[in-house]
Design a protein around this motif. Structure first.
Motif, PDB file in Angstrom:
ATOM      1  N   GLN A 222     -21.786 -42.385  -5.953  1.00 20.53           N
ATOM      2  CA  GLN A 222     -20.528 -42.228  -6.480  1.00 20.53           C
ATOM      3  C   GLN A 222     -20.694 -40.559  -6.842  1.00 20.53           C
ATOM      4  OE1 GLN A 222     -20.291 -44.960  -9.566  1.00 20.53           O
ATOM      5  NE2 GLN A 222     -19.275 -46.549  -8.091  1.00 20.53           N
ATOM      6  N   GLN A 223     -21.649 -40.053  -6.961  1.00 21.47           N
ATOM      7  CA  GLN A 223     -21.707 -38.599  -7.358  1.00 21.47           C
ATOM      8  C   GLN A 223     -22.115 -37.544  -6.264  1.00 21.47           C
ATOM      9  OE1 GLN A 223     -21.418 -38.023 -10.920  1.00 21.47           O
ATOM     10  NE2 GLN A 223     -21.348 -40.160 -10.924  1.00 21.47           N
ATOM     11  N   THR A 224     -21.801 -38.186  -4.941  1.00 15.59           N
ATOM     12  CA  THR A 224     -22.009 -37.376  -3.839  1.00 15.59           C
ATOM     13  C   THR A 224     -20.728 -36.770  -2.853  1.00 15.59           C
ATOM     14  OG1 THR A 224     -22.341 -39.502  -2.296  1.00 15.59           O
ATOM     15  CG2 THR A 224     -24.280 -38.522  -3.294  1.00 15.59           C
ATOM     16  N   GLY A 225     -19.661 -37.106  -3.403  1.00 13.39           N
ATOM     17  CA  GLY A 225     -18.550 -36.488  -2.800  1.00 13.39           C
ATOM     18  C   GLY A 225     -17.978 -37.451  -1.944  1.00 13.39           C
ATOM     19  N   ALA A 226     -18.221 -38.752  -2.042  1.00 20.76           N
ATOM     20  CA  ALA A 226     -17.758 -39.899  -1.040  1.00 20.76           C
ATOM     21  C   ALA A 226     -16.217 -40.111  -1.509  1.00 20.76           C
ATOM     22  CB  ALA A 226     -18.607 -40.992  -1.197  1.00 20.76           C
ATOM     23  N   TRP A 227     -15.457 -40.644  -0.513  1.00 19.69           N
ATOM     24  CA  TRP A 227     -14.087 -41.153  -1.004  1.00 19.69           C
ATOM     25  C   TRP A 227     -14.254 -42.536  -1.411  1.00 19.69           C
ATOM     26  CZ3 TRP A 227     -11.325 -44.204   1.914  1.00 19.69           C
ATOM     27  CH2 TRP A 227     -11.604 -44.229   3.506  1.00 19.69           C
ATOM     28  N   ALA A 240     -21.142 -45.544   1.693  1.00 15.74           N
ATOM     29  CA  ALA A 240     -20.434 -44.174   1.054  1.00 15.74           C
ATOM     30  C   ALA A 240     -19.774 -43.531   2.399  1.00 15.74           C
ATOM     31  CB  ALA A 240     -21.150 -43.107   0.365  1.00 15.74           C
ATOM     32  N   LEU A 241     -18.431 -43.327   2.350  1.00 17.15           N
ATOM     33  CA  LEU A 241     -17.669 -42.795   3.408  1.00 17.15           C
ATOM     34  C   LEU A 241     -17.195 -41.465   2.926  1.00 17.15           C
ATOM     35  CD1 LEU A 241     -15.232 -45.743   4.202  1.00 17.15           C
ATOM     36  CD2 LEU A 241     -17.254 -45.032   5.265  1.00 17.15           C
TER      37      LEU A 241
END
Length: 267
Positions: A222-227, A240-241
């Motif tokens: 959730q901290q990696t820029g996924a939407w 993660a997308l």
């Protein structure tokens, strides 16, 4: 003649458990999606059937001849025999439908070589609830136990995806058993993106109670820029997308080295 197929990793963009059925199974609504990579299968025509399992997770299959690949081959007319090699790149008991994806790949190989019987869907369903979806390996809605398939407008094809597993196997049965029996409502939307964003995974809570490390994976993703980040299936793999491959690849680099990761794109 040599046949080659990729057993595409399955993910559940959403998984709604609606009720427990009288036959012991659960009534589901799920969004199936598939990653463009996974296990690899190679088959050569032979006097009799044989199966060899290699790859990082090959040792996790204690009895290769009793696994779903052999069962899929036995379920279909395919000539005298096939010499099959399965390169097991996907973790076992991971929520990725690895065995079902392998079986789906066998169905496609048989279809290419001999054609499939008219009742192939029912033969696939007998091997596992995810197998019918894995035969075509395209995004779709699954209802019933997951075997009743409906087409869905796929506006996510080609989207970068990252799979992460804490390397902890998690069997499906105990996760379903831990479900709290609360119906939280149906899938909503008309296309894959909307339905995924509006959706949830009702097995996430039960899986967290059995493997708390899943929470760590979700929090890091959730901290990696996924939407969108979510657990797939009954876990413990999370996905993660992303909008770009650059952000996805940076996210993969940031994962703890002890975790298993796989980067790809949605089909």
């Amino acid at each position: 003649m040599t046949l080659r197929e990729t057993a595409f990793a399955k993910i559940n963009l959403a998984l709604h458990v609606r009720r427990r059925r009288g036959d012991g199974y659960h009534e589901l609504e799920t969004l199936f999606a598939f990653v463009d990579t996974g296990d690899e299968l190679v088959a050569r025509f032979a006097p009799r059937d044989s199966l060899r399992v290699t790859g990082e997770f090959g040792g996790a299959l204690d009895d290769p001849f009793g696994n779903v690949v052999a069962k899929a081959l036995n379920a279909l007319p395919h000539g005298a025999g096939w010499d099959l090699t399965l390169e097991k790149n996907l973790p076992v008991a991971a929520g990725l439908g690895g065995g079902s994806a392998d079986a789906g790949a066998v169905f496609r190989m048989v279809r290419h070589a001999h054609g499939l019987p008219d009742d192939w869907q029912s033969r696939a369903a007998k091997l596992g609830a995810d197998v019918p979806a894995c035969v075509e390996s395209v995004a779709c809605i699954g209802r019933g136990t997951g075997t009743e398939l409906e087409p869905i407008a796929n506006d996510l094809a080609g989207l970068p995806v990252l799979l992460v597993n804490p390397r902890i196997p998690l069997a499906t049965g105990p996760v379903f058993k831990a479900w709290d029996s609360v119906d939280r409502g149906p899938l909503e939307g008309n296309d894959l993106r909307t339905m995924a964003l509006n959706g949830r995974n009702d097995l996430e809570g039960p899986a967290l109670s059995l493997v708390p490390e899943i929470r760590d994976v979700l929090q890091v993703l959730q901290q990696t820029g996924a939407w969108l980040t979510r657990m797939s299936g009954s876990g413990a793999t999370c996905f993660a997308l992303y909008d770009t491959t650059q952000v996805r690849d940076a996210a993969r680099t940031a994962m703890p080295p002890a975790w298993w990761t796989l980067a790809g794109k949605l089909r």
